[in-house]
Enzyme design. Structure first.
Site, PDB file in Angstrom:
ATOM      1  N   SER A 157       0.840  -1.194   0.000  1.00 24.30           N
ATOM      2  CA  SER A 157       0.000   0.000   0.000  1.00 24.30           C
ATOM      3  C   SER A 157       0.881   1.252   0.000  1.00 24.30           C
ATOM      4  O   SER A 157       1.697   1.423  -0.900  1.00 24.30           O
ATOM      5  CB  SER A 157      -0.969  -0.040   1.183  1.00 24.30           C
ATOM      6  OG  SER A 157      -2.012   0.904   1.012  1.00 24.30           O
ATOM      7  N   GLU A 180      -9.284  -5.270  -4.346  1.00 18.72           N
ATOM      8  CA  GLU A 180      -8.602  -4.270  -3.525  1.00 18.72           C
ATOM      9  C   GLU A 180      -9.544  -3.454  -2.655  1.00 18.72           C
ATOM     10  O   GLU A 180      -9.314  -3.250  -1.463  1.00 18.72           O
ATOM     11  CB  GLU A 180      -7.803  -3.310  -4.426  1.00 18.72           C
ATOM     12  CG  GLU A 180      -6.598  -3.918  -5.095  1.00 18.72           C
ATOM     13  CD  GLU A 180      -5.388  -4.011  -4.176  1.00 18.72           C
ATOM     14  OE1 GLU A 180      -5.514  -3.711  -2.971  1.00 18.72           O
ATOM     15  OE2 GLU A 180      -4.316  -4.392  -4.670  1.00 18.72           O
ATOM     16  N   HIS A 240      -7.579  -5.765  -0.229  1.00 20.91           N
ATOM     17  CA  HIS A 240      -6.337  -5.034   0.009  1.00 20.91           C
ATOM     18  C   HIS A 240      -5.617  -5.604   1.232  1.00 20.91           C
ATOM     19  O   HIS A 240      -6.222  -5.833   2.276  1.00 20.91           O
ATOM     20  CB  HIS A 240      -6.686  -3.562   0.244  1.00 20.91           C
ATOM     21  CG  HIS A 240      -5.512  -2.642   0.293  1.00 20.91           C
ATOM     22  ND1 HIS A 240      -4.715  -2.385  -0.799  1.00 20.91           N
ATOM     23  CD2 HIS A 240      -5.009  -1.896   1.308  1.00 20.91           C
ATOM     24  CE1 HIS A 240      -3.783  -1.521  -0.463  1.00 20.91           C
ATOM     25  NE2 HIS A 240      -3.920  -1.211   0.814  1.00 20.91           N
TER      26      HIS A 240
END
Length: 521
Positions: free
Chosen positions: A194, A318, A414
């Protein structure tokens, strides 16, 4: 009680612990505490110490909301400006040669997170790969990504890109000291997830980071998270206004205010910006023409980024992690209203082309997929296209989800690939996630992911089963049961996003910001 183990670094002796086959050293200072006159300045060298420094436990997390510094069900890590520390996990078994080093950069939107998270400990990865795992803290929010240099005075200067400079300082520490832990300073792979993956690609465009690492892995990278001086100045001005300061009093206020005041000001400015412009994060590295000469993707396209082998990819689902909550860091364009605002000012034909690539739009699921692709897939593919012209590039998509995550509607969301990267299948977390089945599947995918990451860290290339990405073949390794190679995966979406510029390329944040500040104050 676990026995201790002492290592002599260039700054002094550090005492860690022996824990189930590895040595662990926690919260070793890699730079001087950025407090007092060093607040908002580039990191400075550590003052060497005499005697033995206890590094058997974690100390502070970087300044952030205390609620986000949770590292256990009942454990919240203290937050402080004094948090520039690094952690080392190293196998204790004898080695015949220096071990490869993997340096992890945590995520958290550049505003929260800590290297003390149990997931990041790296024991299983270190033992399986016979390598050393390092993790770091770096300054967050306004402390790390507010560019207050315009408010500098002769008596009180401020530097840009403090968080990025911290990451470089941590990598310099690795170069100086990792050999003492059995590591090879000539074989360092940086990896992050990330915002940590955005940091990875930014380091690839940072001249000061040259030769500090030799390969890079970016997991779910918002790779275009960088902005120019105008946007950086606007964010800084908003922070100053929220602090109740003026142009004339800004330097004194920044230098002397309570750290929590500065944190809160930065958090409010971020919240206002992300609400107004979904997908935009104002606390990101600044393209200042000096420390960071250009954006990561522009540097890759020009061939001026460090030409190291790169693994970069995304997860299939995600944005499901962000779609159910409304925190500032989660204001992605995952619903029609936010998607409309995301495309404000864009060519209507481009917007129509993107929407047409998502069958069933504006159904909630397709809107969520669009938001995830806008934030992660779009810049990741741009990075693949650019970097693959100059250095080996490998693209992946992580599709595997345990049944529990599927039933909860998250899927391969995610950060879920980190369950495999760090090998949690036999931990309490792994057992909880696979309580409804999928233990075998998670174990299989973990073995596949780790085998590729370890091969890459050892040799600068994954296993032969993973072909390079080029703009001619566009091959992607899809991690699932079974794992497979796909050609031009989701081509329609790739083509639809091809000419779309992200929100960080738009100058200005919000004409209505001053009104919001008045309400907040």
């Amino acid at each position: 009680m676990a026995s201790t183990i002492d290592i002599e670094t260039q700054d002094g002796t550090v005492r860690g612990t022996r824990e189930r086959g590895v040595g662990r050293w926690r919260s070793i200072p890699y730079a001087a505490p950025p407090v007092g006159e060093l607040r908002l300045r580039a990191p400075q060298p550590v003052t060497p110490w005499s005697g033995v420094l206890d590094t058997t436990r974690f100390r502070n997390a970087a300044m952030q909301n205390k609620a986000t510094a949770r590292i256990g069900l009942r454990t919240v890590q203290p937050v402080s400006e004094d948090a520039l520390t690094i952690n080392v996990t190293a196998p204790l078994r004898p080695a015949t040669a220096p071990r490869p080093v993997m340096v992890f950069i945590h995520g958290g939107a550049y505003i929260f997170g800590t290297s003390a998270m149990g997931l990041y400990g790296g024991r299983q990865l270190a033992l399986r790969g016979d390598l050393i795992v390092v993790s770091m803290n770096y300054r967050l929010g306004a402390f790390g990504y507010g560019d207050f240099s315009r408010y500098s005075t002769a008596e009180r200067p401020f530097d840009s890109n403090c968080g990025l400079r911290d990451q470089v300082a941590a990598l310099e520490w690795v170069q100086r000291n990792i050999a003492a832990f059995g590591g090879d300073p000539d074989n360092v792979t940086i990896f992050g997830e990330s915002a940590g993956a955005a940091a990875v690609v930014t380091l690839m465009a940072t001249p000061a980071a040259k030769d500090l690492f030799h390969a890079a892995i970016a997991e779910s990278s918002p790779a275009d998270w960088a902005h120019g001086p105008a946007a950086a100045d606007e964010f800084a001005a908003q922070c100053i206004e929220l602090l109740g300061a003026t142009e004339q009093t800004a330097a004194e206020t920044l230098a002397n205010c309570d750290p929590e005041q500065l944190r809160r000001a930065g958090a409010k400015a971020i919240r206002f910006a992300m609400t107004d412009r979904p997908g935009y994060m104002p606390a990101v590295p600044t393209v200042d023409g000096n420390y960071l000469p250009t954006t990561p993707i522009e540097a890759m396209a020009a061939g001026t980024a460090h030409r190291v082998p790169l693994i970069i990819g995304t997860n299939r689902d995600e944005a499901t992690l962000f779609s159910r909550r409304n925190k500032p860091s989660e204001q992605l364009p995952t619903c029609p209203d936010r998607i409309d605002r995301y495309f404000d000012g864009s060519d209507p034909d481009i917007k129509a082309r993107v929407l047409a690539a998502y069958s069933g739009y504006p159904a909630p699921g397709t809107a969520i997929n669009l938001g995830g692709d806008a934030t992660f897939l779009r810049p990741t593919l741009a990075a693949c296209d650019a970097h693959s012209a100059y250095a080996p590039t490998y693209n992946y998509r992580y599709d595997y989800a345990p049944k529990l995550l599927q039933r909860m509607g998250f899927g391969a969301t995610h950060a879920s690939e980190m369950l495999a990267v760090f090998g949690v299948v036999d931990t309490p977390l792994g057992r909880a996630l696979t309580a409804g089945g999928s233990r075998r599947g998670l174990r299989l995918v973990t073995e596949q992911v780790q085998a590729q990451w370890i091969s890459f860290a050892r040799h600068g290339r994954p296993l032969p089963s993973w072909p390079q990405y080029t703009t001619q073949t566009r091959r992607t390794l899809v991690f699932d049961t079974p794992t497979r190679v796909a050609h031009d995966l989701d081509r329609a979406r790739r083509v639809a996003w091809r000419d779309v510029t992200g929100p960080h390329e738009v100058a200005g944040i919000s004409d209505g910001f001053s009104d919001e500040v008045e309400k907040a104050i």
